[in-house]
Design a protein around this motif. Structure first.
Motif, PDB file in Angstrom:
ATOM      1  N   LEU A 105      -4.158 -15.135  -1.673  1.00 16.65           N
ATOM      2  CA  LEU A 105      -2.708 -15.179  -1.769  1.00 16.65           C
ATOM      3  C   LEU A 105      -2.228 -14.859  -3.180  1.00 16.65           C
ATOM      4  O   LEU A 105      -1.077 -14.467  -3.378  1.00 16.65           O
ATOM      5  N   GLU A 106      -3.100 -15.021  -4.171  1.00 18.87           N
ATOM      6  CA  GLU A 106      -2.740 -14.655  -5.537  1.00 18.87           C
ATOM      7  C   GLU A 106      -2.463 -13.158  -5.655  1.00 18.87           C
ATOM      8  O   GLU A 106      -1.723 -12.728  -6.553  1.00 18.87           O
ATOM      9  N   ASP A 107      -3.027 -12.365  -4.744  1.00 15.44           N
ATOM     10  CA  ASP A 107      -2.805 -10.912  -4.749  1.00 15.44           C
ATOM     11  C   ASP A 107      -1.559 -10.507  -3.979  1.00 15.44           C
ATOM     12  O   ASP A 107      -1.261  -9.314  -3.865  1.00 15.44           O
ATOM     13  N   ASN A 108      -0.842 -11.493  -3.436  1.00 12.03           N
ATOM     14  CA  ASN A 108       0.382 -11.228  -2.675  1.00 12.03           C
ATOM     15  C   ASN A 108       0.168 -10.136  -1.622  1.00 12.03           C
ATOM     16  O   ASN A 108       0.831  -9.094  -1.626  1.00 12.03           O
ATOM     17  N   PRO A 109      -0.749 -10.346  -0.694  1.00 13.10           N
ATOM     18  CA  PRO A 109      -1.032  -9.295   0.296  1.00 13.10           C
ATOM     19  C   PRO A 109       0.137  -9.079   1.254  1.00 13.10           C
ATOM     20  O   PRO A 109       0.824 -10.018   1.642  1.00 13.10           O
ATOM     21  N   GLN A 110       0.329  -7.810   1.609  1.00 13.66           N
ATOM     22  CA  GLN A 110       1.355  -7.429   2.573  1.00 13.66           C
ATOM     23  C   GLN A 110       0.699  -6.622   3.689  1.00 13.66           C
ATOM     24  O   GLN A 110       0.043  -5.612   3.430  1.00 13.66           O
ATOM     25  N   ALA A 129      -2.326  -6.182  -6.828  1.00 12.05           N
ATOM     26  CA  ALA A 129      -3.334  -5.612  -7.723  1.00 12.05           C
ATOM     27  C   ALA A 129      -3.597  -4.141  -7.463  1.00 12.05           C
ATOM     28  O   ALA A 129      -4.267  -3.469  -8.251  1.00 12.05           O
ATOM     29  N   SER A 130      -3.074  -3.587  -6.346  1.00 11.25           N
ATOM     30  CA  SER A 130      -3.350  -2.206  -5.979  1.00 11.25           C
ATOM     31  C   SER A 130      -2.153  -1.327  -6.297  1.00 11.25           C
ATOM     32  O   SER A 130      -0.996  -1.751  -6.186  1.00 11.25           O
ATOM     33  N   THR A 131      -2.430  -0.087  -6.662  1.00  8.06           N
ATOM     34  CA  THR A 131      -1.353   0.864  -6.943  1.00  8.06           C
ATOM     35  C   THR A 131      -0.975   1.691  -5.733  1.00  8.06           C
ATOM     36  O   THR A 131      -0.054   2.503  -5.807  1.00  8.06           O
ATOM     37  N   SER A 132      -1.676   1.516  -4.624  1.00  6.17           N
ATOM     38  CA  SER A 132      -1.386   2.329  -3.444  1.00  6.17           C
ATOM     39  C   SER A 132      -1.476   1.488  -2.181  1.00  6.17           C
ATOM     40  O   SER A 132      -2.125   0.444  -2.144  1.00  6.17           O
ATOM     41  N   VAL A 133      -0.792   1.968  -1.146  1.00  8.28           N
ATOM     42  CA  VAL A 133      -0.910   1.400   0.193  1.00  8.28           C
ATOM     43  C   VAL A 133      -2.158   1.971   0.842  1.00  8.28           C
ATOM     44  O   VAL A 133      -2.445   3.164   0.715  1.00  8.28           O
ATOM     45  N   ARG A 134      -2.893   1.131   1.532  1.00 13.53           N
ATOM     46  CA  ARG A 134      -4.080   1.579   2.261  1.00 13.53           C
ATOM     47  C   ARG A 134      -3.854   1.401   3.756  1.00 13.53           C
ATOM     48  O   ARG A 134      -3.221   0.431   4.186  1.00 13.53           O
ATOM     49  N   LEU A 135      -4.354   2.350   4.527  1.00 12.95           N
ATOM     50  CA  LEU A 135      -4.315   2.230   5.983  1.00 12.95           C
ATOM     51  C   LEU A 135      -5.643   1.691   6.479  1.00 12.95           C
ATOM     52  O   LEU A 135      -6.718   2.118   6.015  1.00 12.95           O
TER      53      LEU A 135
END
Length: 361
Positions: A105-110, A129-135
């Protein structure tokens, strides 16, 4: 704790107001249109439709929030771990749980833009922590979830059922390269993974039912549909004093009066077959227009809605002209792929999710 209540407000590509009323006029040939069937409840109107009730509380304690129902009793959704340290993406059927993903949850997942094709489930995932959306994808029948691609561009999702579209063996989505008002990327990746294909379309577009794109006219001033297969545009006809939200078969028209909404109508994109389905005392309950090209989903606020967040949930059946009462006190409503679901809460905050499979009506 109760779920987030999400009766919508007016926004780009999101509809707003609607309510109860019918329009009786002249039919072709001068005949008066017959009055629509009397309003009734869902169990009377659709006795054979599949439906279910699912407690929000999981056996291990946390609350489950569905993101998509595959059928009346099977859902993909999220719940924290019992410790509260991580978010889980789960495939739930009753009390049977299968964990697809687990992220701190610290990574604020969506997790968003869910869709399904056959046995395969697809979604978009992002973290702080990520700069892109992943499928990602997973098989309903079993096996581990796996990434499809991180080459998603500046992915644009509008919160409707067409954010990801599966067609012709590929997953399709839109992305905004630079100035989103000037051009739109239509990106796609094979359902099994592989190289991403990018097609650039001039203008600002959103995905709709394949192979269509829709431009609401907010930046171009010209509402229209574009067929990706033929590369041809179809103008969306407007009377002017209305706000339109369209898909290839139907548009939802919010007809404005002097100071407020006068009513809501359904009309074909070419301006034909216009019909009044509601007045100005309620709300459209979901973003998508005419689920399964047949069902317009509405909410009717009551005197306590501003306090409780709950409203009556009704469905207008375009095929019969009948408005059907679904729930008296629904805390929001959601729909994807022909499934409709909503939640209710008791006085002691016990939350239940309810489903209605409109595909079985």
């Amino acid at each position: 704790m109760s779920p987030v209540r999400t009766w919508p407000t007016v926004a780009a590509l999101v509809v707003a107001l609607a309510a109860g009323g019918v329009l009786i006029g002249a039919a072709p040939g001068g005949r008066e249109k017959p009055a629509p069937p009397a309003r009734t409840d869902a169990r009377t109107a659709w006795p054979d439709a599949r439906r279910a009730d699912l407690p929000a509380g999981l056996p291990d304690g946390p609350l489950f929030t569905p993101s998509m129902f595959l059928d009346a009793t099977t859902a993909v959704g999220t719940a924290p771990t019992p410790s509260g340290a991580q978010s889980r993406l789960l495939l739930r059927s009753g009390d049977r749980l299968r964990e697809l993903r687990r992220v701190s949850l610290e990574d604020n997942p969506q997790f968003e833009a869910f869709t399904v094709a056959g046995d395969q489930i697809f979604w978009a995932e992002s973290t702080a922590a990520s700069t892109s959306v992943r499928l990602w994808t997973a098989n309903r029948s079993g096996g581990a979830a796996r990434p499809l691609t991180a080459d998603t561009g500046n992915a644009v999702f509008y919160g409707n059922q067409y954010d990801l579209v599966v067609a012709e063996g590929k997953v399709h989505w839109t992305a905004a390269p630079g100035d989103a008002t000037k051009e739109t990327e239509i990106r796609s990746v094979p359902v099994g993974g592989g190289q991403v294909t990018v097609r650039v379309e001039p203008g600002q577009w959103a995905m709709s039912a394949w192979p269509w794109l829709v431009d609401d006219g907010s930046t171009s001033g010209e509402p229209r549909l574009r067929n990706l297969a033929t590369a041809r545009d179809t103008p969306i006809v407007s009377s002017g004093v209305e706000q339109l939200t369209c898909q290839p078969v139907w548009c939802r028209a919010m007809v404005m009066g002097d100071q407020a909404l006068a009513g809501i109508e359904l009309v074909r994109p070419d301006g034909s077959d216009r019909r009044r389905i509601a007045g100005g005392a309620a709300q459209a309950a979901i973003t998508d227009v005419a689920v399964l090209d047949r069902f317009e989903i509405l909410a009717e606020p009551g005197p306590d809605t501003d306090v409780t967040g709950a409203a009556a949930l009704v469905v207008h059946d375009i095929a019969t002209g009948r408005t059907v009462d679904v729930a008296r006190d629904a805390d929001g409503a959601f729909s994807r792929g022909g499934m409709l679901w909503w939640s209710t809460a008791t006085d002691d905050e016990q939350i239940t999710w309810h489903t209605l499979d409109l595909r079985t009506v």
